[in-house]
Write a protein that holds these residues in place. Structure first.
Motif, PDB file in Angstrom:
ATOM      1  N   THR A 127     -23.741  10.465  46.485  1.00 55.61           N
ATOM      2  CA  THR A 127     -22.299  10.818  45.395  1.00 55.61           C
ATOM      3  C   THR A 127     -22.911  12.652  45.411  1.00 55.61           C
ATOM      4  O   THR A 127     -22.132  13.060  44.883  1.00 55.61           O
ATOM      5  N   ILE A 165     -18.717  14.247  45.324  1.00 55.21           N
ATOM      6  CA  ILE A 165     -18.481  15.211  44.223  1.00 55.21           C
ATOM      7  C   ILE A 165     -18.090  16.452  45.440  1.00 55.21           C
ATOM      8  O   ILE A 165     -16.819  16.632  45.200  1.00 55.21           O
ATOM      9  N   ALA A 208     -14.407  15.877  46.824  1.00 54.74           N
ATOM     10  CA  ALA A 208     -13.013  16.054  45.383  1.00 54.74           C
ATOM     11  C   ALA A 208     -12.788  16.972  44.812  1.00 54.74           C
ATOM     12  O   ALA A 208     -12.236  17.498  45.111  1.00 54.74           O
ATOM     13  N   GLN A 209     -14.626  18.390  45.200  1.00 54.46           N
ATOM     14  CA  GLN A 209     -14.343  19.146  44.971  1.00 54.46           C
ATOM     15  C   GLN A 209     -13.319  20.811  45.680  1.00 54.46           C
ATOM     16  O   GLN A 209     -12.954  20.996  45.457  1.00 54.46           O
TER      17      GLN A 209
END
Length: 144
Positions: free
Chosen positions: A119, A123, A126-127
């Motif tokens: 995770t 994240i 994706a950021q």
């Protein structure tokens, strides 16, 4: 009609059994692949930081370095400094090209992180995709 095989397989090991050499698990292979994608993304981010320093790129680079170190068992990634990143090529790199490359690398990292169920890395990837998309939007909208 067929003759039986009389010689040993070339695919067998010298020790006789295939369990005599180490095998990596799927998770270990995905860790290696994810660390590679994130390290490549870090290299492009460092290159962009050399061309156009920003706090957002600095923060992203530090978080990427932390994730790569975590995936490599604490071994920190090799980093380029601003001076080596900008003088590494004969002609200066185009920031738009670097942002597109970084976006693609972040996408690859996101896919591997998702399949690995990591995770934190997903994240972060994706950021980073969002950061590089935002950096490209003003230029691409202006060219229309």
């Amino acid at each position: 009609m067929y003759e039986p095989i009389r010689t040993r397989s070339v695919h067998s090991t010298m020790a006789g059994s295939s369990s005599d050499f180490p095998h990596r698990s799927r998770e270990e292979e995905l860790d290696i692949q994810l660390a590679g994608h994130l390290a490549a993304l870090l290299a492009v981010t460092d290159e962009l930081r050399g061309l156009a320093p920003s706090a957002e790129l600095d923060e992203g680079a530090e978080r990427l370095a932390q994730q790569v170190a975590r995936l490599r068992g604490g071994l920190p990634p090799v980093r380029s400094t601003a001076s080596t990143a900008s003088t590494g090529t004969a002609r200066p790199a185009d920031p738009a090209v670097l942002h597109r490359r970084a976006h693609a690398l972040a996408g690859r990292a996101l896919v591997v992180a998702a399949s690995r169920a990591d995770t934190a890395a997903a994240i972060l990837a994706a950021q980073q995709m969002d950061v590089h998309t935002a950096a490209l939007e003003p230029r691409e909208l202006a060219s229309r």
